[in-house]
Design an enzyme around this catalytic site. Structure first.
Site, PDB file in Angstrom:
ATOM      1  N   LYS A   1       0.820  -1.215   0.000  1.00 52.82           N
ATOM      2  CA  LYS A   1       0.000   0.000   0.000  1.00 52.82           C
ATOM      3  C   LYS A   1       0.850   1.260   0.000  1.00 52.82           C
ATOM      4  O   LYS A   1       0.585   2.182  -0.758  1.00 52.82           O
ATOM      5  CB  LYS A   1      -0.892   0.062   1.250  1.00 52.82           C
ATOM      6  CG  LYS A   1      -2.034  -0.901   1.273  1.00 52.82           C
ATOM      7  CD  LYS A   1      -2.870  -0.684   2.521  1.00 52.82           C
ATOM      8  CE  LYS A   1      -2.047  -0.669   3.795  1.00 52.82           C
ATOM      9  NZ  LYS A   1      -1.797  -1.923   4.462  1.00 52.82           N
TER      10      LYS A   1
ATOM     11  N   ARG B   1      -9.847   1.686   9.043  1.00 53.60           N
ATOM     12  CA  ARG B   1      -9.614   0.245   9.214  1.00 53.60           C
ATOM     13  C   ARG B   1     -10.764  -0.450   9.900  1.00 53.60           C
ATOM     14  O   ARG B   1     -10.764  -1.670   9.997  1.00 53.60           O
ATOM     15  CB  ARG B   1      -8.374   0.004  10.060  1.00 53.60           C
ATOM     16  CG  ARG B   1      -7.140   0.449   9.364  1.00 53.60           C
ATOM     17  CD  ARG B   1      -5.908  -0.151   9.966  1.00 53.60           C
ATOM     18  NE  ARG B   1      -4.806   0.631   9.481  1.00 53.60           N
ATOM     19  CZ  ARG B   1      -3.588   0.175   9.305  1.00 53.60           C
ATOM     20  NH1 ARG B   1      -3.298  -1.053   9.622  1.00 53.60           N
ATOM     21  NH2 ARG B   1      -2.655   0.953   8.845  1.00 53.60           N
TER      22      ARG B   1
ATOM     23  N   ARG C   1      11.463  -7.185   5.004  1.00 50.96           N
ATOM     24  CA  ARG C   1      11.526  -5.748   5.289  1.00 50.96           C
ATOM     25  C   ARG C   1      12.081  -5.492   6.691  1.00 50.96           C
ATOM     26  O   ARG C   1      12.801  -4.530   6.913  1.00 50.96           O
ATOM     27  CB  ARG C   1      10.127  -5.136   5.158  1.00 50.96           C
ATOM     28  CG  ARG C   1      10.108  -3.645   5.438  1.00 50.96           C
ATOM     29  CD  ARG C   1       8.735  -3.042   5.209  1.00 50.96           C
ATOM     30  NE  ARG C   1       7.870  -3.197   6.353  1.00 50.96           N
ATOM     31  CZ  ARG C   1       6.590  -2.827   6.394  1.00 50.96           C
ATOM     32  NH1 ARG C   1       6.017  -2.343   5.315  1.00 50.96           N
ATOM     33  NH2 ARG C   1       5.882  -2.980   7.474  1.00 50.96           N
TER      34      ARG C   1
ATOM     35  N   ARG D   1      11.631  -2.117  11.537  1.00 52.06           N
ATOM     36  CA  ARG D   1      10.436  -1.599  12.198  1.00 52.06           C
ATOM     37  C   ARG D   1      10.091  -2.451  13.404  1.00 52.06           C
ATOM     38  O   ARG D   1      10.107  -3.679  13.338  1.00 52.06           O
ATOM     39  CB  ARG D   1       9.262  -1.622  11.206  1.00 52.06           C
ATOM     40  CG  ARG D   1       8.752  -0.251  10.884  1.00 52.06           C
ATOM     41  CD  ARG D   1       7.675  -0.305   9.837  1.00 52.06           C
ATOM     42  NE  ARG D   1       6.418  -0.849  10.343  1.00 52.06           N
ATOM     43  CZ  ARG D   1       5.281  -0.795   9.665  1.00 52.06           C
ATOM     44  NH1 ARG D   1       5.253  -0.269   8.466  1.00 52.06           N
ATOM     45  NH2 ARG D   1       4.186  -1.293  10.179  1.00 52.06           N
TER      46      ARG D   1
ATOM     47  N   ARG E   1      -1.041  -8.727  13.289  1.00 53.24           N
ATOM     48  CA  ARG E   1      -1.556  -7.678  12.407  1.00 53.24           C
ATOM     49  C   ARG E   1      -2.408  -8.265  11.280  1.00 53.24           C
ATOM     50  O   ARG E   1      -3.419  -7.703  10.892  1.00 53.24           O
ATOM     51  CB  ARG E   1      -0.399  -6.856  11.825  1.00 53.24           C
ATOM     52  CG  ARG E   1       0.114  -5.783  12.804  1.00 53.24           C
ATOM     53  CD  ARG E   1       1.575  -5.431  12.573  1.00 53.24           C
ATOM     54  NE  ARG E   1       1.854  -4.892  11.273  1.00 53.24           N
ATOM     55  CZ  ARG E   1       3.043  -4.957  10.667  1.00 53.24           C
ATOM     56  NH1 ARG E   1       4.062  -5.528  11.289  1.00 53.24           N
ATOM     57  NH2 ARG E   1       3.223  -4.458   9.483  1.00 53.24           N
TER      58      ARG E   1
HETATM   59  P1  ADP Z   1       0.541  -2.197   8.559  1.00 50.91           P
HETATM   60  O1  ADP Z   1       1.287  -2.534   7.329  1.00 50.91           O
HETATM   61  O2  ADP Z   1       0.804  -3.142   9.673  1.00 50.91           O
HETATM   62  O3  ADP Z   1      -0.907  -2.003   8.337  1.00 50.91           O
HETATM   63  P2  ADP Z   1       0.847   0.658   9.082  1.00 50.91           P
HETATM   64  O4  ADP Z   1       2.113   1.413   8.946  1.00 50.91           O
HETATM   65  O5  ADP Z   1      -0.242   1.028   8.154  1.00 50.91           O
HETATM   66  O6  ADP Z   1       1.248  -0.861   8.992  1.00 50.91           O
HETATM   67  O7  ADP Z   1       0.317   0.801  10.606  1.00 50.91           O
HETATM   68  C1  ADP Z   1       1.127   0.436  11.682  1.00 50.91           C
HETATM   69  C2  ADP Z   1       0.314   0.443  12.985  1.00 50.91           C
HETATM   70  O8  ADP Z   1      -0.219   1.766  13.218  1.00 50.91           O
HETATM   71  C3  ADP Z   1      -0.914  -0.467  13.009  1.00 50.91           C
HETATM   72  O9  ADP Z   1      -0.605  -1.807  13.339  1.00 50.91           O
HETATM   73  C4  ADP Z   1      -1.743   0.227  14.106  1.00 50.91           C
HETATM   74  O10 ADP Z   1      -1.278  -0.062  15.403  1.00 50.91           O
HETATM   75  C5  ADP Z   1      -1.503   1.690  13.857  1.00 50.91           C
HETATM   76  N1  ADP Z   1      -2.531   2.247  12.933  1.00 50.91           N
HETATM   77  C6  ADP Z   1      -2.293   2.758  11.690  1.00 50.91           C
HETATM   78  N2  ADP Z   1      -3.454   3.165  11.132  1.00 50.91           N
HETATM   79  C7  ADP Z   1      -4.435   2.904  12.027  1.00 50.91           C
HETATM   80  C8  ADP Z   1      -5.841   3.072  12.035  1.00 50.91           C
HETATM   81  N3  ADP Z   1      -6.495   3.594  10.998  1.00 50.91           N
HETATM   82  N4  ADP Z   1      -6.527   2.677  13.125  1.00 50.91           N
HETATM   83  C9  ADP Z   1      -5.915   2.157  14.185  1.00 50.91           C
HETATM   84  N5  ADP Z   1      -4.591   1.955  14.249  1.00 50.91           N
HETATM   85  C10 ADP Z   1      -3.846   2.318  13.186  1.00 50.91           C
END
Ligand code: ADP
Length: 190
Positions: A13, A88, A127, A133, A144
């Site tokens: 994404k 989400r 990654r 990370r 996740r």
């Molecule tokens: P991933 O690839 O795991 O989806 P992201 O970088 O998009 O990674 O998000 C990392 C973390 O940030 C998520 O696991 C969550 O804890 C938090 N997060 C990001 N966006 C949201 C959201 N819209 N609602 C709740 N938590 C979020």
């Protein structure tokens, strides 16, 4: 254009959002990136978010909703935006719907990038070795994925019911996937 991109962790994404944002000339807004920025600056929001992120859990809806509403009110998002990683949950989707209705700026499309779970777990582990990370360890990645699978159905239903959902296969070369996304959005390549 006002767009949402969603898909499992590791589906690409972020990479695709950056490319589409350039092509469409709108800001790519990633809630995950915003949270990581807050964590690295050691803000109050960062400290709160970190406890959830490190466990692979979602940050509470009201925290994310307020943050995104504020971000969308900034001048660069007036002409459009591409949201990556938000909404989400259906509560987030509803909150966003309300914010956009209030501003009379409805969404144009919601694109789900689909991917094979094992393939994306392997991508994320790779990654982890490069970016380091904190949430890219195998147990947190699996968590996740699980959390994503539970919420994705609700998002799919929410946007399909509004005629906005498009699905794009995220497996394959980066350029190939970008081409598919542009085609799904009815935008010419190049
Ligand atoms: P991933 O690839 O795991 O989806 P992201 O970088 O998009 O990674 O998000 C990392 C973390 O940030 C998520 O696991 C969550 O804890 C938090 N997060 C990001 N966006 C949201 C959201 N819209 N609602 C709740 N938590 C979020």
């Amino acid at each position: 254009m006002r767009l949402i991109l969603f898909g499992p962790p590791g589906a690409g994404k972020g990479t695709q959002a950056a490319r589409l944002a350039v092509r469409l000339d709108v800001p790519a807004i990633s809630t995950g990136e915003i949270f990581r920025g807050e964590v690295s600056r050691g803000t109050e929001l960062g400290t709160l978010a970190k406890s959830y992120m490190d466990a692979g859990k979602y940050v509470p809806d009201e925290v994310v909703n307020g943050m995104v509403a504020g971000r969308l009110a900034e001048p660069d998002a007036k002409a459009g935006f591409l949201l990556d990683g938000y909404p989400r949950t259906s509560a987030q989707a509803q909150a966003l719907q309300d914010v956009l209705a209030e501003a009379s700026t409805p969404l144009d499309a919601v694109v789900e990038i689909t991917a094979d779970t094992e393939a994306v777990v392997q991508r994320l582990l790779k990654r982890a070795g490069i970016e380091g990370r904190a949430d890219d360890t195998e147990p947190v990645i699996r968590k996740r994925m699980e959390v994503y699978a539970e919420s994705a159905n609700a998002l799919r239903d929410f946007y399909a019911a509004r005629g906005l959902l498009r699905q794009v296969d995220g497996m394959g070369e980066i350029d190939t996937v970008t081409g598919r996304l542009l085609a799904a959005l009815g935008v010419a390549e190049g």
